[in-house]
Design an enzyme around this catalytic site. Structure first.
Site, short mmCIF file in Angstrom:
data_model
loop_
_atom_site.label_atom_id
_atom_site.label_comp_id
_atom_site.label_asym_id
_atom_site.label_seq_id
_atom_site.Cartn_x
_atom_site.Cartn_y
_atom_site.Cartn_z
N GLY A 57 0.88 -1.26 -0.05
CA GLY A 57 -0.05 0.13 0.17
C GLY A 57 0.92 1.23 -0.05
N CYS A 85 5.52 -5.75 1.23
CA CYS A 85 5.72 -4.39 0.98
C CYS A 85 5.43 -3.76 2.26
CB CYS A 85 5.31 -3.98 -0.18
SG CYS A 85 5.78 -2.36 -0.41
N TYR A 86 4.33 -2.97 2.39
CA TYR A 86 3.66 -2.23 3.48
C TYR A 86 3.29 -3.16 4.43
CZ TYR A 86 0.42 0.57 6.41
OH TYR A 86 -0.21 1.09 7.20
N HIS A 172 7.82 -7.46 -4.61
CA HIS A 172 6.44 -7.62 -5.05
C HIS A 172 6.63 -9.10 -5.87
CE1 HIS A 172 4.16 -4.27 -3.62
NE2 HIS A 172 5.31 -3.60 -3.87
N GLU A 174 4.06 -10.73 -7.04
CA GLU A 174 2.97 -10.88 -7.79
C GLU A 174 3.04 -10.03 -9.08
OE1 GLU A 174 3.19 -9.60 -4.95
OE2 GLU A 174 2.36 -7.48 -4.88
N SER A 226 -24.99 -5.31 -22.37
CA SER A 226 -24.26 -4.16 -23.16
C SER A 226 -23.74 -4.69 -24.38
CB SER A 226 -23.37 -3.66 -22.06
OG SER A 226 -22.21 -4.85 -21.82
N GLY A 227 -23.61 -6.28 -24.27
CA GLY A 227 -22.83 -6.88 -25.53
C GLY A 227 -21.38 -7.01 -24.99
N GLY A 228 -21.23 -6.61 -23.81
CA GLY A 228 -19.80 -6.98 -23.28
C GLY A 228 -19.67 -8.28 -22.66
N VAL A 229 -18.39 -8.67 -22.31
CA VAL A 229 -18.27 -10.02 -22.04
C VAL A 229 -19.03 -10.35 -20.84
CG1 VAL A 229 -16.49 -11.56 -21.43
CG2 VAL A 229 -15.84 -10.14 -23.21
N ASP A 230 -18.98 -9.34 -19.71
CA ASP A 230 -19.41 -9.90 -18.32
C ASP A 230 -21.13 -10.05 -18.33
OD1 ASP A 230 -16.83 -9.35 -17.69
OD2 ASP A 230 -17.18 -7.55 -16.72
N SER A 231 -21.73 -9.19 -18.85
CA SER A 231 -23.16 -9.52 -18.94
C SER A 231 -23.71 -10.36 -19.89
CB SER A 231 -23.83 -8.00 -19.47
OG SER A 231 -23.54 -7.51 -20.50
N THR A 232 -22.88 -10.74 -20.81
CA THR A 232 -23.03 -11.72 -21.80
C THR A 232 -22.97 -13.07 -21.01
OG1 THR A 232 -22.57 -10.48 -23.51
CG2 THR A 232 -22.85 -12.93 -24.11
N LYS A 376 -11.70 -11.14 -14.30
CA LYS A 376 -12.00 -11.00 -15.68
C LYS A 376 -11.76 -12.24 -16.40
CE LYS A 376 -13.67 -8.11 -19.06
NZ LYS A 376 -14.89 -7.05 -18.75
#
Ligand code: XMP
Length: 591
Positions: A57, A85-86, A172, A174, A226-232, A376
């Site tokens: 952070g 880190c933090y 880090h 990651e 919306s035609g986007g990946v998530d809502s589809t 995602k």
């Protein structure tokens, strides 16, 4: 996450770092269930975890109000704790180590040298490259801890308790730049925490479908897609779980879409087996709302309000607000987190408007969000398993306000301004500088678009010339001294011009296999013209991981030549430019 699922093996405590989601994703990639929680989550809520990671952070442990942890997590039976880190600093601070304030800090690559063999660093021999990003550092570890690795700047780059399962890393693991980052997480999860492999987004589809059936009961589900990946993907999961007659989708055609988009979406939903799918043609309303508007935030506001009005009307027209329906949404995991310190104060761009009817459904718990525990890339994997075509799942993100925010507007004519480093175009675009919004002019520089040194020059110039936040180079078309600002708003004609240019770019990019490696490729229409051609086109391909930061991408010469040839053959286009600006300082979209 549903109540029927068991607790994840690992919890990542978010101390305000941009890296906390990256940590959870890395852990899931290794096949282990992981969640993100605020840094001060009480230890009692973390019982049963095999491991806890405290993220990095931006704060200093000495700052008032900096993220805190419940110190009892450091003694939770059965849980190993890793501070990054933090997270390392707060652990050292809590347990009596010495954290000193750094003046300069250490940012970027560093060479890590292991000074004691330890299971956490198993497989790392001698020296290895790691990614550092810190100002403060641990000078002396707490009692009963030993330093197990160092860098030139850092006497405690990794530490471990001599008998308890407590560990810390200043770097880090990651981040992709850390050479053996994956091995370090693997060591932590499997050698130290004793985790099992229990996370695979593919295998979870049947469980999600069962959850949807349980949540819906005998009610139906409706979606604004919306035609986007998530809502589809979310819609498809409901379709599979409940059958086509119980799932209703509405797609609002704003008239601000790309060429062929509405037909494409209709086709995809038909193929998925949706029988209750409605396209609401609202193009004329959106165009009316944008009439005469030139300011980006005003355009976004009008579009947002129009969305709300259209959605309200649709909700009111059926019996959707009756008890027979619940709302489905494609919300994904990062959107659900109540974060410790990542909330941004400054509005860079307005994205969302809440519809009162939708808010009512959310407040009443009449909502199903099947993807709310997924990242995602996991949504794409689930979509793949559902048989959604890869070509659809790999589509570039496209902003809700559509082409309207790629169609720059101007109220009056104005000349371009010759300056030492090029020409200042009298149009403004949105940028982000030091977490704040900027709205400044554009610097056009001379140069060959393929020159690899151009991006660096652009970065230097944007820092030097305070009037601008963006730098472009001319690829072809009218000479800079003949250019002027023209007058133009979001009209049917200008949208058609932009849509045609966007379609040409998309087609050529696909033919040259250029769109695979990139995150997004906005095509912008700017009111900069010459002679009887009133507009120009800016090409803005970018690399990005999450849209938060982005790198401008070079366009191979043969592709650039093809772009210019086809774009300048379109009516009304005076010149073609390439945007050289990274984000920050320039946002991905121009408005
Ligand atoms: P910027 O332009 O802020 O964009 O660098 C970051 C990412 O967000 C997308 N974007 C939007 N997406 N509604 C959306 O759904 C919006 O209003 C919006 N504005 C920007 C942009 O395309 C990029 O992927």
């Amino acid at each position: 996450m549903t109540e029927e699922q068991k607790a994840p093996q690992i919890t990542v405590l978010d101390a305000g770092g941009q890296y906390c989601h990256l940590i959870a994703r890395k852990i899931r990639e290794l096949g282990v269930s992981a969640e993100v929680r605020p840094s001060d989550t009480p230890a009692a809520e973390l019982a049963g975890r095999k491991g806890i990671v405290i993220s990095g952070g931006p704060a200093s442990v000495y700052e008032a109000g900096s993220p805190r942890i419940d110190p009892r997590i450091l003694h939770l039976p059965g849980a190993a704790v890793l501070g990054i880190c933090y997270g390392l600093q707060i652990m050292a601070h809590e347990l009596g180590g010495e954290v000193i304030r750094g003046e300069k800090g250490e940012y970027g690559m560093a060479v890590l040298r292991t000074v004691r063999s330890h299971p956490l660093l198993s497989g790392l021999n001698g020296e290895t490259r790691v990614w550092m990003s810190h100002r403060d550092r641990v000078e002396a570890p707490p009692p009963d801890f030993i330093s197990i690795a160092v860098t030139k700047e850092c006497p405690v780059a990794a530490m471990a308790h001599t008998s308890l399962p407590l560990f810390g890393l200043q770097f880090h693991p990651e981040v992709v730049h850390t050479e053996h980052g994956k091995e370090i997480y693997s060591n932590f999860l499997f050698r130290i925490c004793g985790c099992e492999r229990d996370w695979d987004p593919r295998g979870r589809v049947p469980q999600i479908e069962a959850d949807i059936r349980r949540i819906a009961g005998d009610r139906n589900v409706f979606f604004f897609v919306s035609g986007g990946v998530d809502s589809t993907v979310a819609f498809t999961l409901c379709l599979r779980a409940l059958g086509p007659e119980r799932v209703y989708g509405v797609y609002v055609d704003t008239g601000l879409m790309r060429e062929g988009e509405t037909e494409f979406v209709e086709n995809v939903f038909a193929k998925l087996g949706a029988t209750q799918f409605h396209v609401e043609d609202a193009g004329a309303r959106f165009l009316g709302a944008l009439e005469g508007v030139t300011e980006p935030e005003e355009k976004r506001k009008r579009i947002g309000e129009e969305f709300v009005a259209v959605q309200e009307r649709i909700l009111g027209s059926g019996d959707f607000l009756s008890g027979r329906w619940i709302l489905g949404q494609g919300t994904i995991y990062p959107d659900t987190i109540e974060s410790g310190g990542t909330a941004k104060a400054d509005v860079i761009k307005t994205h969302h408007n809440r519809v009162a009817g939708i808010q009512m459904l959310i407040d009443a718990g009449r909502i199903v969000e099947p993807l709310s525990s997924f990242y995602k890339d996991e949504v794409r994997q689930a979509g793949d398993e559902l048989g959604i075509p890869r070509e659809f799942l790999d589509r570039h993100p496209f902003p809700g306000p559509g082409l309207a925010i790629r169609c720059l507007c101007s109220e009056s004519e104005a000349p371009v301004d010759r300056v030492k480093d090029g020409w200042i175009l009298p149009i403004r675009s949105v940028g982000v500088q030091g977490d704040s919004r900027s709205y400044r002019q554009v610097l056009l520089i001379d140069g060959a678009p393929g020159d690899p040194g151009l991006h660096e020059r652009a970065t230097t110039l944007v820092n030097r010339e305070v009037r601008v936040n963006r730098v472009i180079v001319r690829a072809s078309g009218a000479a800079p001294e003949t250019l002027r600002r023209t007058r133009g708003t979001v009209t049917k004609d200008r949208l058609a011009r932009l849509r045609a240019a966007d379609a040409v770019v998309r087609q050529l990019a696909a033919e040259h296999d250029f769109d695979h490696g990139i995150w997004q490729f906005p095509v912008i229409l700017i009111p900069i013209g010459a002679a009887d051609r009133p507009d120009s086109i800016v090409l803005r391909p970018v690399h990005s991981v999450d849209g938060m930061t982005a790198e401008s991408v070079s366009i191979p010469a043969p592709l650039m030549t093809a772009f210019c040839q086809r774009l300048l053959a379109l009516p009304g286009i005076a010149a073609v430019f390439h945007d050289l600006t990274h984000k920050p300082p320039g946002t991905i979209e121009w408005e």
